[in-house]
Structures are given as C-alpha cells and as structure tokens.
Motif scaffolding. Structure first.
Motif, PDB file in Angstrom:
ATOM      1  N   TYR A  11      -8.984   5.122  -7.536  1.00  0.00           N
ATOM      2  CA  TYR A  11     -10.306   4.859  -6.960  1.00  0.00           C
ATOM      3  C   TYR A  11     -11.319   4.510  -8.042  1.00  0.00           C
ATOM      4  N   HIS A  22     -10.354   1.104  -3.739  1.00  0.00           N
ATOM      5  CA  HIS A  22      -9.044   1.723  -3.941  1.00  0.00           C
ATOM      6  C   HIS A  22      -8.035   0.629  -4.224  1.00  0.00           C
ATOM      7  N   ILE A  77     -11.562  12.194   3.278  1.00  0.00           N
ATOM      8  CA  ILE A  77     -10.514  11.302   3.779  1.00  0.00           C
ATOM      9  C   ILE A  77     -10.533   9.972   3.035  1.00  0.00           C
ATOM     10  N   GLY A  80      -8.568  10.234  -0.101  1.00  0.00           N
ATOM     11  CA  GLY A  80      -7.240  10.819  -0.006  1.00  0.00           C
ATOM     12  C   GLY A  80      -7.215  12.321  -0.132  1.00  0.00           C
ATOM     13  N   ASP A  81      -8.355  12.956   0.064  1.00  0.00           N
ATOM     14  CA  ASP A  81      -8.452  14.409  -0.043  1.00  0.00           C
ATOM     15  C   ASP A  81      -8.519  15.006   1.360  1.00  0.00           C
ATOM     16  N   SER A  82      -8.556  16.301   1.473  1.00  0.00           N
ATOM     17  CA  SER A  82      -8.727  16.958   2.766  1.00  0.00           C
ATOM     18  C   SER A  82      -9.256  18.364   2.536  1.00  0.00           C
ATOM     19  N   ARG A  85      -6.211  20.317   1.075  1.00  0.00           N
ATOM     20  CA  ARG A  85      -5.775  19.987  -0.286  1.00  0.00           C
ATOM     21  C   ARG A  85      -6.864  20.272  -1.314  1.00  0.00           C
ATOM     22  N   THR A 123      -6.416   4.213   4.141  1.00  0.00           N
ATOM     23  CA  THR A 123      -5.426   5.199   4.531  1.00  0.00           C
ATOM     24  C   THR A 123      -5.616   6.461   3.722  1.00  0.00           C
ATOM     25  N   ALA A 124      -5.468   7.616   4.358  1.00  0.00           N
ATOM     26  CA  ALA A 124      -5.568   8.889   3.653  1.00  0.00           C
ATOM     27  C   ALA A 124      -4.496   9.826   4.149  1.00  0.00           C
ATOM     28  N   GLU A 125      -3.704  10.385   3.250  1.00  0.00           N
ATOM     29  CA  GLU A 125      -2.686  11.358   3.634  1.00  0.00           C
ATOM     30  C   GLU A 125      -3.354  12.708   3.835  1.00  0.00           C
ATOM     31  N   VAL A 132      -1.446  10.385   8.836  1.00  0.00           N
ATOM     32  CA  VAL A 132      -2.240   9.385   8.127  1.00  0.00           C
ATOM     33  C   VAL A 132      -3.434   9.022   8.998  1.00  0.00           C
ATOM     34  N   ARG A 134      -6.612   6.413   9.417  1.00  0.00           N
ATOM     35  CA  ARG A 134      -7.088   5.100   8.993  1.00  0.00           C
ATOM     36  C   ARG A 134      -8.343   4.725   9.772  1.00  0.00           C
TER      37      ARG A 134
END
Length: 407
Positions: A11, A22, A77, A80-82, A85, A123-125, A132, A134
C-alpha cells in the motif's frame, strides 16, 4: 515526492492528495474512512483517541460512535486489516487506536498501472475464516460492499433489513445464516445502499436502484448463472431481478418474503389504519431511539425472542445504519410492489414462510405462490419473521433449501 507519502506492504498512502493505492491501483474508500486512516498514519507514533478522530472527521459536525466504528471498519478493510487481525490498526482500550504498521517513504507518487480509470473495487481478507470483502459501484455510482465466502457453486443472497458484512459473521442474529448458506457453496452477499459497509449516502432509493445494486454485485463477482435467495424485503428485489434477468437466475428461493409492502397491500380502512399505526411506531422508535418503541419493532421480527434479545436486535440495527436512513428504509419498504412483474419469473421458485409470521402475514407467501408460475410453497411452524439459530424451523429451512438446489 512529499513527506506525506507512506508505504506499508503493498500500500501507498498519499496524505496530501488523500489517495490510497494497492499494487499500483487506486483503492476506492469512503472519504471519512480515508481521512481517519490518514490521521492515524500521520500520528503513528502515539495513541489517537476516539474523540480526536471524531473531531477530525466531523469538521465541527457531530460524529456518533456508531459512525466512527463503521468508518474504522472501512479503513481496516481497505488495507487488508480487520478487528480480529489488527496487524496495522490496533485498538487501544479504553477509547483509542494506533497505527502500528511499519511505514517507509514512498519512492514515487502512485499512479495506476493501466493508465486508465481507477479500479472500483478493493479486496480484503478477513482473517482465518477466508471471507473476502470487495467494493463495486452501482449504476448511479453508489458504492456497494459485497462479500464472498465458502467454496463450491455460487449462491447469491440479496440484501435485507439490515445488514453489516463485518458484524454479521459473529452477530447471533445472522451468524447461523452464514454457516448454513456456505455449506458446500460459495455465498455471495452484500450490504444494501445506506447501511453496513456500503455507502450511507443513499441517493435514490427505488426498486430499480436496488435491482441495479444486485446486478452490480453479480457482475463484479463474475457470475453468469446462479441461484438467488431473497429474505424479507430482499425477496421483492430477488423477484424483480429474476423477472428482468431470466437468463441469469437458475433457482429462486424466497423466505419471509412479500410482493407488496404494508402500505400497498392494505385493502380496507382497518388495514390502512393498522399499517399507518405500525409505520408511526417505527418512525417514533428510529427518531427517538426509545427502547419501548424499538422493542415493539424488534418483536415483529423475533416474535418468540426475549426482551433482552429484542434489545440486542435494536442495538444491532443502530450499528448498521443511521437513524435517518433507518427511517427511510421503513417508509420505502412499506411501499414496495413487485406484484405486477412476479408472473414474469420463469425459473423454479421455492417459497418458505413461517405460518404465523408476526411481521409479514402468510397471505403474502400465498400471493407469491399464486403469482409465480413455477413455484412451490413450504409453510414452517413458528412465529419468527427471521429464523433464529434455535428456531425449530431453521434446520427444516436448510433441508428444503439444499434439496431444492440439488434438483
């Protein structure tokens, strides 16, 4: 290059231009969430309080805790964070956040690799559960959040009252739906415009707009032909989509659904009076957030629940959208009407309804079964509008659904 360009992983954040990239592509992110991310990265050496973030985002306008939490979820998101996590944005009790990702100066200002328009999705895991999330754009430009989870042939679920992709996974109201619907399939679900992780700026809000939102998700997910599930008012959207796109929908499943909203289907003075009283109670509850009004409203969705569960449902609703949007949802859904196009649905259709549904009378299921040519009706014992995990009708619903889809 300025001092306000930061790289972390794949990023690049350009604070001056308020831009996040990204892998060379621009990330589509809500302005408030991007503002929050910029502030956290700029002040990455310390804990930033919620009060400071609300002041920064609000620009002299009040920002609620719910709105801040939603924008924080969007910011996480996007990178790619949450909340689980927390590899980049860490919650610091009791009321703060800190950006903990390692940053380095960006070598050059980010540009799109293609040289064309920026991509409309990111996209974010979401941790070890492999979902995923989106984002895509509807026909009028409204940002819609959608999620993919599970493996196997697709099952698309329309949005309904009310959802939040990030919260639903663990919320007792919806967690069992997620587990049940991902069994042997890839579940595609999304947040309606005006709630959850989709844009809270609703703009227009007609059945055409809701169908366009669904179509945008289907296109973004790359689906050609798929079974479609509509729950509650999401059933009307599913009916309209299946009627307009018969080549895309292989099977249609409607549960707790209706063709006509309460205001439209009221056929007598008594029914019209009852519909207006019900609407006014819902209006009062959303405007005042008074628990007595909200409990009454929740009891229509969960007739067999406890007062504590009604309160939890009301609290969940407050997390998914603003009071103004909630009020608009109620008013618009009471006027929805797809009865004139239901007979154009050509795919096999399964209609499942609780016999004593306290929110949508069983007569609406009967009407749908009469209107849709190739349909079958299953009535389940119970009063709940939304089936709960401990509802005796829940495993029966899943059995009927899986049997129908296997045909």
């Amino acid at each position: 290059m300025g001092d306000a360009d930061f790289r972390f992983g794949q990023y690049v954040l350009d604070v001056d231009r308020r831009r996040l990239d990204h892998g060379g592509h621009r990330v589509d992110i809500e302005p408030q969430a991007l503002e929050l991310l910029c502030h956290l990265v700029e002040h990455r050496g310390r804990v930033v309080t919620e009060e400071e973030l609300r002041d920064r985002i609000g620009h002299e306008h009040a920002v609620t805790e719910t709105a801040l939490a939603t924008w924080m979820s969007m910011a996480r998101i996007a990178i790619g964070d949450s909340e689980v996590r927390q590899q980049l944005i860490r919650s610091v009790p009791p009321h703060g956040y800190r950006f903990v990702g390692h940053t380095t100066p960006a070598a050059t200002r980010p540009t799109d690799r293609t040289g064309g328009p920026t991509l409309p999705a990111v996209t974010a895991e979401m941790g070890a559960d492999h979902e995923v999330i989106r984002f895509c754009r509807s026909a009028d430009g409204t940002r819609i959040a959608y999620a993919l989870a599970g493996q196997g042939p697709p099952l698309v679920k329309t949005a309904n009252w009310l959802t939040h992709l990030h919260l639903d996974r663990t919320n007792p109201m919806w967690a069992h739906w997620f587990e049940g619907l991902t069994h042997g399939r890839q579940l595609v679900r999304y947040d309606e415009r005006g709630c959850g992780l989709s844009s809270w700026e609703m703009g227009r809000f007609t059945i055409d707009d809701l169908v366009a939102d669904l179509h945008a998700v289907v296109e973004a997910a790359g689906l050609d032909r798929f079974p479609l599930l509509g729950v509650s008012q999401g059933g009307a959207v599913a009916v309209a989509y299946a009627a307009r796109h018969p080549e895309r929908v292989s099977h249609l499943i409607l549960t707790s659904a209706y063709a006509r909203g309460q205001q439209i289907r009221a056929g007598s003075d008594d029914e019209r009076d009852a519909a207006e009283v019900d609407l006014n109670i819902a209006r009062a509850g959303w405007r005042s957030q008074d628990s007595s009004f909200l409990r009454y409203f929740a009891s229509q969705f969960l007739a067999d629940a406890t007062p504590a569960q009604w309160d939890a449902f009301a609290a969940y609703q407050r997390e998914t959208t603003s009071a103004a949007n909630g009020l608009r949802f109620i008013e618009e859904f009471s006027r929805i009407d797809v009865s004139g196009i239901a007979d154009q649905v050509s795919c096999p259709t399964l209609i499942v309804h609780s016999r004593d549904d306290a929110r949508v009378p069983v007569a609406q299921a009967l009407e749908l079964a009469t209107l849709i040519p190739d349909s079958r009706l299953i009535l389940l014992e119970g009063r709940n509008h939304l089936l709960t995990a401990d509802d005796a009708a829940w495993p029966a619903f899943l059995t009927h659904l899986r049997t129908f889809l296997s045909e």
